[in-house]
Design a protein around this motif. Structure first.
Motif, PDB file in Angstrom:
ATOM      1  N   PRO A  92      40.228  44.614  48.958  1.00 19.19           N
ATOM      2  CA  PRO A  92      40.051  44.993  50.364  1.00 19.19           C
ATOM      3  C   PRO A  92      38.651  45.492  50.705  1.00 19.19           C
ATOM      4  CG  PRO A  92      42.156  45.789  49.556  1.00 19.19           C
ATOM      5  CD  PRO A  92      41.413  45.251  48.367  1.00 19.19           C
ATOM      6  N   ASP A  93      37.971  46.135  49.753  1.00 21.15           N
ATOM      7  CA  ASP A  93      36.618  46.626  50.038  1.00 21.15           C
ATOM      8  C   ASP A  93      35.530  45.624  49.696  1.00 21.15           C
ATOM      9  OD1 ASP A  93      36.525  46.664  47.289  1.00 21.15           O
ATOM     10  OD2 ASP A  93      36.243  48.836  47.103  1.00 21.15           O
ATOM     11  N   GLY A  94      35.903  44.459  49.161  1.00 21.84           N
ATOM     12  CA  GLY A  94      34.941  43.409  48.868  1.00 21.84           C
ATOM     13  C   GLY A  94      34.107  43.621  47.627  1.00 21.84           C
ATOM     14  N   SER A  95      34.411  44.629  46.838  1.00 24.96           N
ATOM     15  CA  SER A  95      33.602  44.904  45.645  1.00 24.96           C
ATOM     16  C   SER A  95      34.078  44.136  44.424  1.00 24.96           C
ATOM     17  CB  SER A  95      33.605  46.401  45.336  1.00 24.96           C
ATOM     18  OG  SER A  95      34.903  46.836  44.950  1.00 24.96           O
ATOM     19  N   ARG A  96      35.321  43.652  44.463  1.00 25.37           N
ATOM     20  CA  ARG A  96      35.911  42.982  43.308  1.00 25.37           C
ATOM     21  C   ARG A  96      36.617  41.696  43.745  1.00 25.37           C
ATOM     22  NH1 ARG A  96      39.456  47.875  41.093  1.00 25.37           N
ATOM     23  NH2 ARG A  96      39.567  48.239  43.358  1.00 25.37           N
ATOM     24  N   ILE A  97      36.776  40.805  42.785  1.00 26.80           N
ATOM     25  CA  ILE A  97      37.546  39.571  42.993  1.00 26.80           C
ATOM     26  C   ILE A  97      38.507  39.418  41.826  1.00 26.80           C
ATOM     27  CG2 ILE A  97      37.461  37.048  43.047  1.00 26.80           C
ATOM     28  CD1 ILE A  97      34.844  37.178  44.502  1.00 26.80           C
ATOM     29  N   SER A  98      39.766  39.201  42.125  1.00 25.43           N
ATOM     30  CA  SER A  98      40.739  38.852  41.085  1.00 25.43           C
ATOM     31  C   SER A  98      40.832  37.339  40.985  1.00 25.43           C
ATOM     32  CB  SER A  98      42.108  39.452  41.396  1.00 25.43           C
ATOM     33  OG  SER A  98      42.620  38.932  42.616  1.00 25.43           O
ATOM     34  N   TYR A  99      41.118  36.853  39.785  1.00 30.14           N
ATOM     35  CA  TYR A  99      41.281  35.416  39.578  1.00 30.14           C
ATOM     36  C   TYR A  99      42.076  35.197  38.306  1.00 30.14           C
ATOM     37  CZ  TYR A  99      37.480  35.867  36.136  1.00 30.14           C
ATOM     38  OH  TYR A  99      36.713  36.243  35.061  1.00 30.14           O
ATOM     39  N   THR A 100      42.625  34.013  38.168  1.00 28.29           N
ATOM     40  CA  THR A 100      43.300  33.650  36.927  1.00 28.29           C
ATOM     41  C   THR A 100      42.398  32.740  36.111  1.00 28.29           C
ATOM     42  OG1 THR A 100      44.401  31.740  37.945  1.00 28.29           O
ATOM     43  CG2 THR A 100      45.593  33.838  37.957  1.00 28.29           C
ATOM     44  N   MET A 101      42.533  32.847  34.795  1.00 29.77           N
ATOM     45  CA  MET A 101      41.747  32.024  33.882  1.00 29.77           C
ATOM     46  C   MET A 101      42.670  31.467  32.806  1.00 29.77           C
ATOM     47  SD  MET A 101      38.749  30.856  33.163  1.00 29.77           S
ATOM     48  CE  MET A 101      38.313  29.762  31.813  1.00 29.77           C
ATOM     49  N   GLU A 102      42.548  30.164  32.565  1.00 28.68           N
ATOM     50  CA  GLU A 102      43.360  29.508  31.548  1.00 28.68           C
ATOM     51  C   GLU A 102      42.574  28.376  30.906  1.00 28.68           C
ATOM     52  OE1 GLU A 102      46.639  27.078  33.400  1.00 28.68           O
ATOM     53  OE2 GLU A 102      45.787  27.966  35.234  1.00 28.68           O
ATOM     54  N   THR A 103      43.068  27.892  29.774  1.00 27.39           N
ATOM     55  CA  THR A 103      42.461  26.763  29.074  1.00 27.39           C
ATOM     56  C   THR A 103      43.579  25.833  28.613  1.00 27.39           C
ATOM     57  OG1 THR A 103      42.570  27.646  26.808  1.00 27.39           O
ATOM     58  CG2 THR A 103      40.701  28.368  28.189  1.00 27.39           C
ATOM     59  N   PRO A 104      43.246  24.670  28.053  1.00 19.53           N
ATOM     60  CA  PRO A 104      44.312  23.796  27.535  1.00 19.53           C
ATOM     61  C   PRO A 104      45.139  24.422  26.418  1.00 19.53           C
ATOM     62  CG  PRO A 104      42.320  22.523  27.892  1.00 19.53           C
ATOM     63  CD  PRO A 104      41.938  23.962  28.085  1.00 19.53           C
ATOM     64  N   THR A 105      44.652  25.516  25.811  1.00 15.36           N
ATOM     65  CA  THR A 105      45.381  26.146  24.716  1.00 15.36           C
ATOM     66  C   THR A 105      45.852  27.566  25.044  1.00 15.36           C
ATOM     67  OG1 THR A 105      43.341  27.009  23.708  1.00 15.36           O
ATOM     68  CG2 THR A 105      44.097  24.825  22.998  1.00 15.36           C
ATOM     69  N   ARG A 106      45.611  28.030  26.263  1.00 15.94           N
ATOM     70  CA  ARG A 106      45.984  29.406  26.610  1.00 15.94           C
ATOM     71  C   ARG A 106      46.422  29.462  28.077  1.00 15.94           C
ATOM     72  NH1 ARG A 106      45.090  33.861  23.592  1.00 15.94           N
ATOM     73  NH2 ARG A 106      45.286  35.889  24.631  1.00 15.94           N
ATOM     74  N   PRO A 107      47.637  29.979  28.349  1.00 20.05           N
ATOM     75  CA  PRO A 107      48.118  30.029  29.736  1.00 20.05           C
ATOM     76  C   PRO A 107      47.329  31.029  30.569  1.00 20.05           C
ATOM     77  CG  PRO A 107      49.669  31.111  28.266  1.00 20.05           C
ATOM     78  CD  PRO A 107      48.650  30.462  27.393  1.00 20.05           C
ATOM     79  N   ALA A 108      47.536  30.964  31.874  1.00 16.08           N
ATOM     80  CA  ALA A 108      46.746  31.752  32.820  1.00 16.08           C
ATOM     81  C   ALA A 108      46.948  33.252  32.622  1.00 16.08           C
ATOM     82  CB  ALA A 108      47.114  31.359  34.246  1.00 16.08           C
ATOM     83  N   GLU A 109      45.823  33.968  32.621  1.00 12.10           N
ATOM     84  CA  GLU A 109      45.808  35.422  32.560  1.00 12.10           C
ATOM     85  C   GLU A 109      45.053  35.934  33.781  1.00 12.10           C
ATOM     86  OE1 GLU A 109      45.511  36.304  27.848  1.00 12.10           O
ATOM     87  OE2 GLU A 109      44.026  34.917  28.652  1.00 12.10           O
ATOM     88  N   LEU A 110      45.352  37.167  34.181  1.00 15.74           N
ATOM     89  CA  LEU A 110      44.775  37.736  35.395  1.00 15.74           C
ATOM     90  C   LEU A 110      43.563  38.587  35.050  1.00 15.74           C
ATOM     91  CD1 LEU A 110      44.991  38.156  38.481  1.00 15.74           C
ATOM     92  CD2 LEU A 110      46.482  40.112  38.001  1.00 15.74           C
ATOM     93  N   PHE A 111      42.433  38.274  35.696  1.00 12.44           N
ATOM     94  CA  PHE A 111      41.181  39.001  35.482  1.00 12.44           C
ATOM     95  C   PHE A 111      40.714  39.621  36.799  1.00 12.44           C
ATOM     96  CE2 PHE A 111      41.330  36.199  31.898  1.00 12.44           C
ATOM     97  CZ  PHE A 111      40.594  36.816  30.883  1.00 12.44           C
ATOM     98  N   VAL A 112      39.891  40.637  36.691  1.00  9.91           N
ATOM     99  CA  VAL A 112      39.223  41.231  37.841  1.00  9.91           C
ATOM    100  C   VAL A 112      37.733  41.306  37.538  1.00  9.91           C
ATOM    101  CG1 VAL A 112      38.893  43.316  39.207  1.00  9.91           C
ATOM    102  CG2 VAL A 112      41.192  42.533  38.697  1.00  9.91           C
ATOM    103  N   MET A 113      36.930  40.860  38.501  1.00  6.85           N
ATOM    104  CA  MET A 113      35.472  40.856  38.338  1.00  6.85           C
ATOM    105  C   MET A 113      34.830  41.830  39.321  1.00  6.85           C
ATOM    106  SD  MET A 113      32.728  37.764  38.986  1.00  6.85           S
ATOM    107  CE  MET A 113      32.861  37.084  37.339  1.00  6.85           C
ATOM    108  N   ASP A 114      33.842  42.567  38.842  1.00 10.74           N
ATOM    109  CA  ASP A 114      32.972  43.339  39.713  1.00 10.74           C
ATOM    110  C   ASP A 114      31.922  42.376  40.282  1.00 10.74           C
ATOM    111  OD1 ASP A 114      31.884  46.296  40.398  1.00 10.74           O
ATOM    112  OD2 ASP A 114      30.203  44.958  39.950  1.00 10.74           O
ATOM    113  N   VAL A 115      31.917  42.191  41.585  1.00  8.49           N
ATOM    114  CA  VAL A 115      31.079  41.154  42.192  1.00  8.49           C
ATOM    115  C   VAL A 115      29.595  41.434  41.968  1.00  8.49           C
ATOM    116  CG1 VAL A 115      30.450  39.994  44.343  1.00  8.49           C
ATOM    117  CG2 VAL A 115      32.833  40.601  43.913  1.00  8.49           C
ATOM    118  N   GLU A 116      29.194  42.682  42.067  1.00  5.16           N
ATOM    119  CA  GLU A 116      27.775  43.007  41.945  1.00  5.16           C
ATOM    120  C   GLU A 116      27.255  42.797  40.529  1.00  5.16           C
ATOM    121  OE1 GLU A 116      24.652  46.707  42.768  1.00  5.16           O
ATOM    122  OE2 GLU A 116      26.744  46.857  43.409  1.00  5.16           O
ATOM    123  N   SER A 117      27.996  43.272  39.533  1.00  4.00           N
ATOM    124  CA  SER A 117      27.538  43.146  38.149  1.00  4.00           C
ATOM    125  C   SER A 117      27.925  41.829  37.509  1.00  4.00           C
ATOM    126  CB  SER A 117      28.103  44.293  37.308  1.00  4.00           C
ATOM    127  OG  SER A 117      29.519  44.162  37.144  1.00  4.00           O
ATOM    128  N   GLY A 118      28.967  41.193  38.025  1.00  2.00           N
ATOM    129  CA  GLY A 118      29.447  39.954  37.436  1.00  2.00           C
ATOM    130  C   GLY A 118      30.305  40.167  36.198  1.00  2.00           C
TER     131      GLY A 118
END
Length: 689
Positions: A374-400
């Motif tokens: 809501p404050d625009g400082s972070r982004i949540s996203y899912t990440m997966e690969t052909p060998t690993r199902p989707a997991e939930l991550f959170v990124m700090d937008v400024e630092s990456g």
């Protein structure tokens, strides 16, 4: 014991060593293949100390380290459904579908909890998604469920008061109208949604919490995916033409009056009843509308002034497909994902299109379903690969910097899987076909294995780096099969031109890409060129039927899952409007183009089939509020036609399923049934030959 279990149980005990696969042999006539099933098991097990016994016991050595079917099936995504997880208005937690429940995870401590059990939504087809969505004040979470008897809107109370929290869940609407596309008004007083209470998908609103509903539109065309202007003074929605090809974004007052067309988009076939185009999103300042379009030949995002003062323009023009776009809360950035040959990266572009930034660019994998805090400082996203199902991550937008917030992957289970190779090969007309290649792990030099062509559904779909595309393929690669997963013509992800290359020629022009894949497999030193199978689900099942009917003699085994052998059935027996729209777009209107449909109907060539074929489907159980299909006929008809012509055919309908087999226990059983069939016709040696 079920009949199919009886059929396969005798063969399971005498399977030859996966590590000692038979070397190439001359191609066998069908009669010999049939005879093999009877001869292969006619021996007594050697004594434990016998050398032959040692060789037979080594049969299990290849699969001893393989992941089991239950382990594989239980590798599930941390976030279910198709929609991005949603942040609570105060940013303290993120909610999402977890299994069939409403799950929540704390954004600081990662603490996971189930908010309410059993969202229970089934039978909606392309419209189906619980879509849990927070009210702007954080008081409620709205979602769609059929646990009241039909798909309606429910509320989960996030705070105490009014007696609502005690009951946890409250049914808000009672329209029985396939409610979907939920959008809260900015003041939280009502929810806009689409529903088909009167036979057409129209736009409605419901007031919260009293449940009073209002119908805003009554056009016979499909209307859906509403969204609000930031001040709540206007409501936008999407109207498709009757072909589901053209989209109009329309703006109305909250009572449905004073309609105005904001933008028109043409030439974008939307198979999932509008889900690909989805909602048009208004910028936080209310001035600009963001929408998805294929008018450039690629699925890109475009912006247009809401007041109609300018022309639409691409915001991040690219020769790659884009998805999951979101305005940042302050309106200065747009986040989106981009698909480059199956790898999905997470990106930002400034609202004026002059600046861009890559947030997540995996070498392998898919970063998807991004959502701003809501404050625009972070982004949540899912990440997966052909060998690993989707997991939930959170990124700090400024630092990456990203951190893992939630995962359901058991320790050590995903590590048992092996990454496929990305390859490509030329088709018969020179078209390049991209593909994934799964090989048996830890194979010895000089070993040769059966090959499998694994065809995706759609046909407008794509094998990419998402785990679910590869999940079941791992089961066979780890048990001694080389599996090629091609993105044949007609696949998405490679532009509109490639996507439309199979229009009008299903089972023929795209079959050429499958046959070229067989030729490619035969060039590999670890593939036995005389033992090649084909399989796939939905359109992959159609293509499997086409392969055995239109290319007899090429394959030594085939497994068609939930396919269709007669294309005219889509207008007579198949009970899904989305399928009818798909065939009208790709094969032409029916019955005017009946000859095209018949040309693509494998059932008409069943008498020419030489390949042993296993036909699989679910038994056809439907949601209580929909008509039951009582043993859907499409797969069964094809199996019966093969049997009528004395072809080698097996058939199985799995209980408790719709037409497709998705349940955990049935999927485990299905994997073993498929393996047994492949072992019978691709691996088992025939005595004396």
């Amino acid at each position: 014991m079920r009949p199919m279990d009886t059929l396969f149980s005798g063969l399971a005990a005498c399977r030859p060593s996966a590590a000692k696969r038979p070397l190439p042999r001359p191609a066998l006539p069908l009669a010999a293949l049939v005879l093999a099933a009877g001869l292969a098991c006619q021996y007594e097990a050697p004594a434990a100390g016998d050398a032959a016994g040692a060789a037979v016991s080594a049969a299990s050595s290849f699969a001893s380290d393989a992941i089991s079917a239950p382990e594989l099936v239980d590798l599930t995504a941390a976030v279910g459904g198709t929609h991005p997880p949603k942040w609570s208005p105060d940013g303290s937690r993120i909610t999402f579908v977890s299994g069939g429940d409403l799950g929540s995870v704390g954004t600081d401590d990662g603490a996971f909890e189930i908010l309410t059990e059993d969202l229970s939504l089934s039978g909606l087809g392309s419209l189906g998604a619980p879509q849990p969505t927070w009210s702007p004040d954080g008081r409620w979470i709205a979602y769609t469920s059929d646990k009241g008897g039909a798909p309606d809107i429910w509320l989960w109370s996030a705070v105490e008061g009014d007696g609502m929290r005690a009951s946890v869940d409250v049914q808000l609407t009672g329209l029985s109208a396939r409610a979907n596309g939920l959008a809260w008004s900015p003041d939280g007083s009502r929810i806009a949604f689409s529903g088909d209470r009167f036979g057409n998908m129209d736009i409605w609103t419901v007031s919260v919490p009293d449940g009073k509903v209002s119908r805003l539109t009554d056009d016979p065309l499909y209307e859906g995916y509403p969204s609000w202007t930031p001040d709540g003074s206007r409501l936008l929605y999407v109207r498709m033409d009757d072909r589901w090809v053209d989209h109009d974004v329309i703006e109305v007052d909250p009572d449905g009056k004073n309609p105005r067309t904001v933008v028109q988009d043409r030439g974008f076939f939307d198979y999932r009843a509008g889900r690909a185009f989805a909602s048009a999103q208004v910028s936080p300042d209310g001035e600009t509308v963001l929408f998805r379009s294929q008018s450039s030949g690629w699925l890109n995002f475009w912006v247009v002034p809401r007041d109609g003062s300018g022309e639409p323009r691409q915001i991040a023009a690219s020769d790659y497909d884009q998805s999951d776009a979101r305005w940042s809360p302050d309106g200065s950035w747009i986040s989106y994902t981009e698909n480059r040959d199956g790898v999905h990266s997470l990106r930002l572009v400034s609202a004026d299109g002059t600046k861009s930034k890559v947030l997540v660019e995996p070498g392998v994998g898919a970063a998807l379903r991004a959502e701003w805090s809501p404050d625009g400082s972070r982004i949540s996203y899912t990440m997966e690969t052909p060998t690993r199902p989707a997991e939930l991550f959170v990124m700090d937008v400024e630092s990456g910097e990203s951190r893992l917030l939630h995962s359901t992957v058991a320790a050590g289970s995903a590590e048992k899987l092996h990454m496929p190779e990305k390859v490509s090969y030329p088709s018969s007309d020179g078209l390049t076909i991209p593909a994934y290649l799964h090989r048996p792990p830890d194979a010895e030099p000089g070993e040769r294995f059966p090959g499998v062509m694994w065809i995706h559904g759609g046909p407008t779909s794509q094998f990419d780096d998402q785990f679910r595309r590869h999940q079941q393929v791992h089961f066979f690669a780890q048990r001694g099969y080389v599996v090629l997963m091609p993105n044949i013509r007609g696949s998405s992800g490679y532009g509109l031109e490639f996507e439309d290359l199979n229009n009008g020629c299903w089972g023929h022009c795209d079959l050429e890409d499958v046959l070229a894949g067989v030729d490619y497999l035969k060039t590999l030193p670890d593939v036995d060129p005389d033992r090649i199978a084909v399989t796939g689900t939905s359109y992959g099942g159609i293509m499997t039927m086409d392969a055995v009917a239109f290319a007899p003699g090429v394959f030594q085994a085939a497994i068609a899952l939930s396919g269709y052998g007669d294309m005219t059935d889509f207008h007579t027996k198949v009970h899904e409007l989305q399928h009818i729209k798909l065939l009208e777009y790709e094969l032409g209107p029916y019955p005017e183009n009946r000859d095209v449909y018949l040309n693509s109907s494998a059932i008409l060539k069943a008498h020419e089939v030489t390949t042993p074929t296993f036909v699989i489907q679910g038994e056809g159980v439907a949601a209580d509020w929909r008509l039951r299909e009582d043993q859907p006929q499409a797969s069964l008809d094809f199996a019966r036609k093969l049997d009528q012509h004395y072809k080698i055919v097996r058939y199985k309908a799995y209980p408790g399923e719709g037409y497709y087999v998705y349940g955990r226990d049935n999927t485990i059983r299905k994997l073993h049934d498929m393996l047994d069939f492949f072992e019978e016709f691709l691996v088992t040696e025939i005595g004396g030959m």
